[in-house]
Design an enzyme around this catalytic site. Structure first.
Site, PDB file in Angstrom:
ATOM      1  N   GLU A   1       0.856  -1.214   0.000  1.00 54.93           N
ATOM      2  CA  GLU A   1       0.000   0.000   0.000  1.00 54.93           C
ATOM      3  C   GLU A   1       0.878   1.245   0.000  1.00 54.93           C
ATOM      4  O   GLU A   1       0.631   2.208  -0.726  1.00 54.93           O
ATOM      5  CB  GLU A   1      -0.864   0.030   1.273  1.00 54.93           C
ATOM      6  CG  GLU A   1      -2.037  -0.933   1.313  1.00 54.93           C
ATOM      7  CD  GLU A   1      -2.684  -0.922   2.710  1.00 54.93           C
ATOM      8  OE1 GLU A   1      -2.075  -1.507   3.627  1.00 54.93           O
ATOM      9  OE2 GLU A   1      -3.746  -0.303   2.863  1.00 54.93           O
TER      10      GLU A   1
ATOM     11  N   ASP B   1       3.930   1.633  -1.159  1.00 57.45           N
ATOM     12  CA  ASP B   1       4.536   1.826  -2.489  1.00 57.45           C
ATOM     13  C   ASP B   1       3.513   2.389  -3.484  1.00 57.45           C
ATOM     14  O   ASP B   1       3.831   3.263  -4.279  1.00 57.45           O
ATOM     15  CB  ASP B   1       5.106   0.499  -3.011  1.00 57.45           C
ATOM     16  CG  ASP B   1       6.280   0.024  -2.170  1.00 57.45           C
ATOM     17  OD1 ASP B   1       6.618  -1.162  -2.220  1.00 57.45           O
ATOM     18  OD2 ASP B   1       6.837   0.868  -1.412  1.00 57.45           O
TER      19      ASP B   1
ATOM     20  N   GLU C   1      23.156   6.167  29.009  1.00 58.50           N
ATOM     21  CA  GLU C   1      22.597   5.672  27.743  1.00 58.50           C
ATOM     22  C   GLU C   1      23.659   4.920  26.939  1.00 58.50           C
ATOM     23  O   GLU C   1      24.854   5.040  27.212  1.00 58.50           O
ATOM     24  CB  GLU C   1      22.015   6.835  26.915  1.00 58.50           C
ATOM     25  CG  GLU C   1      22.960   7.960  26.701  1.00 58.50           C
ATOM     26  CD  GLU C   1      22.277   9.281  26.295  1.00 58.50           C
ATOM     27  OE1 GLU C   1      21.214   9.664  26.852  1.00 58.50           O
ATOM     28  OE2 GLU C   1      22.846   9.943  25.425  1.00 58.50           O
TER      29      GLU C   1
ATOM     30  N   LYS D   1      26.239   3.946  24.088  1.00 59.04           N
ATOM     31  CA  LYS D   1      27.107   4.753  23.223  1.00 59.04           C
ATOM     32  C   LYS D   1      27.121   4.068  21.848  1.00 59.04           C
ATOM     33  O   LYS D   1      27.764   3.060  21.644  1.00 59.04           O
ATOM     34  CB  LYS D   1      28.519   4.842  23.800  1.00 59.04           C
ATOM     35  CG  LYS D   1      29.406   5.821  23.039  1.00 59.04           C
ATOM     36  CD  LYS D   1      30.727   6.068  23.770  1.00 59.04           C
ATOM     37  CE  LYS D   1      31.613   7.073  23.014  1.00 59.04           C
ATOM     38  NZ  LYS D   1      31.994   6.597  21.656  1.00 59.04           N
TER      39      LYS D   1
ATOM     40  N   ARG E   1      30.786  15.900  12.121  1.00 57.61           N
ATOM     41  CA  ARG E   1      31.380  16.583  13.271  1.00 57.61           C
ATOM     42  C   ARG E   1      32.677  17.276  12.881  1.00 57.61           C
ATOM     43  O   ARG E   1      32.975  18.381  13.336  1.00 57.61           O
ATOM     44  CB  ARG E   1      31.640  15.555  14.375  1.00 57.61           C
ATOM     45  CG  ARG E   1      32.304  16.127  15.605  1.00 57.61           C
ATOM     46  CD  ARG E   1      32.515  15.127  16.725  1.00 57.61           C
ATOM     47  NE  ARG E   1      33.286  15.752  17.784  1.00 57.61           N
ATOM     48  CZ  ARG E   1      34.617  15.888  17.750  1.00 57.61           C
ATOM     49  NH1 ARG E   1      35.299  15.398  16.722  1.00 57.61           N
ATOM     50  NH2 ARG E   1      35.263  16.513  18.721  1.00 57.61           N
TER      51      ARG E   1
END
Ligand SMILES: NC(=O)c1cnc(OC2CCCC2)nc1N
Length: 326
Positions: A34, A36, A112, A114, A135
């Site tokens: 659906e 697509d 958290e 890494k 970065r």
């Protein structure tokens, strides 16, 4: 004409939502078939009415143009790196420095995963994705906007039209995609990537974003670099807010007080490693409250309010990888 415009805008909105459910929430509400069919319909309508084809339409993720090179991006806010610690003693020393600088024993920490990928900056103006960059050296990176647009878990349009937002996240290649990519490369005699991080880096540095689009890259967002139009006072609140805007944010949004609790969480994350579909190389421990971060400040390259506890390098049993490492 008006009905065509309405149909196009409605399809753009529906497909943006379906893309969000599939790639950010990992819980699609319609079938690929659906999706697509709707996408083909939108492409057809936008070709017939290019005046309604907006840059943030779900059809506009893969650019056509081939870049000559990457232009430079000066980061208004430095993209800092993290100090690393490798033992519980070093971690306790980090906490000791934080508590004595703050003059309190009550320091809520966020802990958290890494993610072992590439740090990138994403910039949004009036809720629309306008620029993405690497970065670099923390001050100047490369403009890879066209390539980041192909990462389906990066929203092209936020759920709020904030005047300006810059977030930072880690782009990574899921391990299964890495293995499949190396199998493809091996079958045509191309050099293999040594690990998913290098594969993600190579995929983001493509001058042709159509190649990037085929690499199945993903992202976890973990820091607000700059924001206009919203006041935030702590890390967990900022991550929940980013999730409400439509970002795929770093999992695990829990707070810990006391280093025994922090240490247990680091061990728990370390045990998760084997079953995660992507590579992590440690856990990041961050002072949660922004007022406490303000007191602690930053050094030239690293914040005093965060550190990374690094895990030992993983030994991956895979023939392809051994070939790559030869
Ligand atoms: N690779 C990661 O998953 C990761 C990297 N960095 C940070 O935080 C940096 C950002 C601002 C200073 C600390 N968090 C992370 N989760």
């Amino acid at each position: 004409m008006d009905t065509q415009k309405q149909e196009i805008e409605q399809l753009q909105q529906r497909l943006t939502q379906y893309n969000y459910e599939y790639h950010v929430l990992d819980s699609p509400t319609i079938s690929d078939f659906e999706y697509d069919a709707l996408m083909r319909r939108l492409i057809e309508l936008e070709e017939a009415h290019p005046e309604f084809k907006t840059a943030d339409s779900p059809t506009q993720r893969v650019g056509g143009q081939l870049l000559e090179g990457f232009t430079e991006v000066a980061h208004t806010v430095q993209m800092q790196s993290l100090t690393d610690v490798f033992s519980k003693e070093e971690l306790l020393a980090f906490d000791e420095r934080v508590r004595s600088s703050l003059g309190t024993d009550t320091v809520p920490y966020a802990v958290e995963m890494k993610i072992d990928g590439l740090s990138v900056s994403l910039e949004y103006e009036n809720g629309r994705f306008v620029r993405g960059s690497t970065r670099g050296n923390g001050y100047v990176g490369e403009d890879i906007t066209a390539n980041l647009r192909t990462v389906k878990s990066i929203p092209l349009r936020l759920k709020e039209n904030l005047p300006y937002l810059e977030v930072r996240g880690e782009v990574f290649m899921p391990r299964q995609s890495f293995i499949r990519l190396n199998e493809q490369r091996e079958s045509i005699g191309e050099a293999l990537f040594a690990n998913p991080r290098n594969a993600a880096a190579g995929s983001l540095r493509q001058l042709d974003s159509r190649i990037t689009a085929q690499r199945n890259l993903d992202i976890y967002v973990f820091n607000v670099q700059q924001i206009e139009g919203k006041d935030l006072s702590e890390h967990i609140e900022s991550i929940e807010y980013l999730a409400s805007l439509g970002f795929k944010t770093i999992p695990e949004k829990k707070i810990f007080i006391g280093m025994e609790n922090v240490w247990n969480e680091i061990q728990r994350i370390s045990e998760l490693r084997g079953e995660l579909p992507f590579d992590i190389d440690g856990a990041v421990i961050k002072v949660n409250r922004f007022d406490q971060r303000q007191v602690l400040g930053v050094t030239i390259k690293t914040p005093r309010w965060a550190t990374a506890f690094k895990f030992p390098a993983e030994r991956r049993e895979s023939k392809l990888l051994d070939i790559a490492l030869q």
